[in-house]
Design a protein around this motif. Structure first.
Motif, PDB file in Angstrom:
ATOM      1  N   GLY A   1       0.826  -1.211   0.000  1.00  0.00           N
ATOM      2  CA  GLY A   1       0.000   0.000   0.000  1.00  0.00           C
ATOM      3  C   GLY A   1       0.850   1.247   0.000  1.00  0.00           C
ATOM      4  O   GLY A   1       2.088   1.178   0.103  1.00  0.00           O
ATOM      5  N   LEU A   2       0.174   2.379  -0.118  1.00  0.00           N
ATOM      6  CA  LEU A   2       0.881   3.668  -0.114  1.00  0.00           C
ATOM      7  C   LEU A   2       1.500   3.910   1.262  1.00  0.00           C
ATOM      8  O   LEU A   2       1.096   3.289   2.252  1.00  0.00           O
TER       9      LEU A   2
ATOM     10  N   LYS B   1      -6.077  -9.448  -2.089  1.00  0.00           N
ATOM     11  CA  LYS B   1      -7.173  -9.120  -1.179  1.00  0.00           C
ATOM     12  C   LYS B   1      -7.058  -7.618  -0.905  1.00  0.00           C
ATOM     13  O   LYS B   1      -6.051  -7.143  -0.359  1.00  0.00           O
ATOM     14  N   VAL B   2      -8.090  -6.871  -1.326  1.00  0.00           N
ATOM     15  CA  VAL B   2      -8.059  -5.425  -1.125  1.00  0.00           C
ATOM     16  C   VAL B   2      -8.918  -5.079   0.077  1.00  0.00           C
ATOM     17  O   VAL B   2     -10.079  -5.483   0.149  1.00  0.00           O
TER      18      VAL B   2
ATOM     19  N   LYS C   1      -0.005  -0.155   7.038  1.00  0.00           N
ATOM     20  CA  LYS C   1       0.582  -1.503   6.909  1.00  0.00           C
ATOM     21  C   LYS C   1       1.359  -1.931   8.134  1.00  0.00           C
ATOM     22  O   LYS C   1       1.194  -3.030   8.636  1.00  0.00           O
ATOM     23  N   THR C   2       2.230  -1.027   8.588  1.00  0.00           N
ATOM     24  CA  THR C   2       3.154  -1.411   9.644  1.00  0.00           C
ATOM     25  C   THR C   2       2.404  -1.770  10.932  1.00  0.00           C
ATOM     26  O   THR C   2       2.703  -2.789  11.573  1.00  0.00           O
ATOM     27  N   SER C   3       1.367  -0.980  11.286  1.00  0.00           N
ATOM     28  CA  SER C   3       0.651  -1.341  12.520  1.00  0.00           C
ATOM     29  C   SER C   3      -0.186  -2.597  12.319  1.00  0.00           C
ATOM     30  O   SER C   3      -0.291  -3.421  13.241  1.00  0.00           O
TER      31      SER C   3
ATOM     32  N   TYR D   1      -3.712  -5.680  -0.100  1.00  0.00           N
ATOM     33  CA  TYR D   1      -3.497  -4.269  -0.439  1.00  0.00           C
ATOM     34  C   TYR D   1      -4.378  -3.418   0.469  1.00  0.00           C
ATOM     35  O   TYR D   1      -5.606  -3.544   0.462  1.00  0.00           O
ATOM     36  N   LEU D   2      -3.730  -2.582   1.264  1.00  0.00           N
ATOM     37  CA  LEU D   2      -4.497  -1.689   2.141  1.00  0.00           C
ATOM     38  C   LEU D   2      -4.793  -0.418   1.348  1.00  0.00           C
ATOM     39  O   LEU D   2      -3.915   0.406   1.098  1.00  0.00           O
TER      40      LEU D   2
END
Ligand code: NYM
Ligand code: MG
Length: 255
Positions: free
Chosen positions: A60-61, A219-220, A66-68, A178-179
Motif C-alpha cells: 500500500g501507499l 485481497k483489497v 501496513k506497519t501497525s 493491499y491496504l
C-alpha cells in the motif's frame, strides 16, 4: 495366492494395523501385481512433510497503516500458537539496506535504475532464508515486497517490465493484501516522515502503478475503516491462507 489373500496383504500394508500371517511374508508369496499402488500409498502418507508456513505480503501507499497491521497480526498469530515472523523490505540492517536507507533519507543520490536494483538485491539476499523459514513451517508477514519495488520505480517513469525483471525468481507470496487508501487521505494521516517519495503528487503516481499491478488474487481492504475492522478482515483471510499452506501447497516463484 487367492484374491482374498491379496486383499489381506494390501490392508496390512496400507494401514499398518493388521498383522500379516507369517506364511504370506515369505518371499515366494510376495508377488504383488500392483507395485505402483504401494508406491502411491507411501507418497500419500508423506504429505505432512510438505506442510509449510505462508508468505503473506502487505502492500500500500505510505501511511496506509501496513506497519501497525503487521504488528497486530503478528501478536494475534503468536497468541494462536503459530510459528510466525514479521519481516519488512527494505531490510535496512544489511549493507545493501544501508545504501537504500541513505538514499531514502536523502543522504545520498543514486540513479533511478541503480536504486531499483538495490531494492531488488535486498530481497534476493533474503531469498534463501525466506525459503528455509517457510519450509520449516514458519509463516512470514512481510511489510512491502516486489510490488512496492515495481510500483515506486515505475511511478518515476521507468518501464514496468524492466522494473519487474529483476524480481523474477523470488518467492511468490501466498497472499497479497493491499491496504487501499486514497493518496489524499493518506497524506492527512499525521503527515509524512520526510523520506524521499513521501509527497502527495508522487504517491498519486504510485497509486496508479499499484492499480496496474493488482490482479484478482489480491485481497483489497479499505484502509480508511477503523483499525479493528481492517484487522478483522485481515485475520480471516490470513488464517485461510495459512491453512492452505499447512496442507502442502507448493512454493512458487514470481512472476
Ligand atoms: N520502496 C520500498 C521502494 O521504492 N522500493 C521497494 O522495493 C521497497 C520495498 O521505500 N516509501 C519504498 C517505499 C517506501 C520506502 O519503505 C520505505 P517503508 O515501508 O516506508 O520503510
Ligand atoms: Mg514509509
Amino acid at each position: 495366492m487367492t484374491n482374498a489373500c491379496y486383499g489381506t496383504v494390501f490392508k496390512a500394508l496400507s494401514f499398518g494395523t493388521v498383522t500379516l500371517p507369517r506364511s504370506l511374508i515369505s518371499p515366494r508369496n510376495l508377488k504383488f501385481p500392483f507395485k505402483c499402488s504401494i508406491r502411491q500409498i507411501h507418497m500419500e502418507s508423506n504429505n505432512k512433510s510438505d506442510s509449510r508456513g505462508a508468505l503473506i505480503v502487505l502492500e500500500g501507499l505510505d501511511r496506509c497503516g501496513k506497519t501497525s497491521q503487521c504488528s497486530r497480526l503478528l501478536s494475534y498469530l503468536e497468541e494462536l500458537g503459530h510459528s510466525v515472523e514479521s519481516w519488512r523490505f527494505p531490510d535496512r540492517s544489511t549493507g545493501v539496506g544501508q545504501m537504500i536507507s541513505s538514499y531514502l533519507t536523502q543522504k545520498s543520490q543514486l540513479d533511478d535504475h541503480a536504486i531499483h536494483l538495490l531494492f531488488s538485491a535486498n530481497r534476493w539476499e533474503k531469498r534463501s532464508l525466506m525459503e528455509s523459514k517457510l519450509r520449516s513451517n514458519t509463516t512470514l508477514i512481510v511489510d512491502r515486497y516486489s510490488f512496492s519495488g515495481v510500483a515506486f520505480s515505475s511511478a518515476k517513469g521507468l518501464d514496468l517490465d524492466w522494473c519487474k525483471a529483476p524480481e523474477a525468481g523470488l518467492l511468490a507470496p501466498d497472499l497479497v493484501v493491499y491496504l487501499d487508501i486514497s493518496p489524499e487521505k493518506a497524506a492527512e494521516r499525521g503527515g509524512y516522515g520526510g523520506e524521499r517519495y513521501e509527497q502527495l503528487e508522487f504517491q498519486k503516481k504510485v497509486a496508479l502503478s499499484y492499480q496496474m499491478l493488482r490482479d484478482d488474487t489480491w485481497k483489497v481492504i479499505d484502509a480508511t475503516l477503523p483499525v479493528e475492522d481492517v484487522e478483522k478482515q485481515l485475520r480471516q483471510t490470513v488464517l485461510e491462507c495459512i491453512q492452505i499452506c499447512e496442507k502442502g501447497k507448493p512454493i512458487s516463484e514470481l512472476w
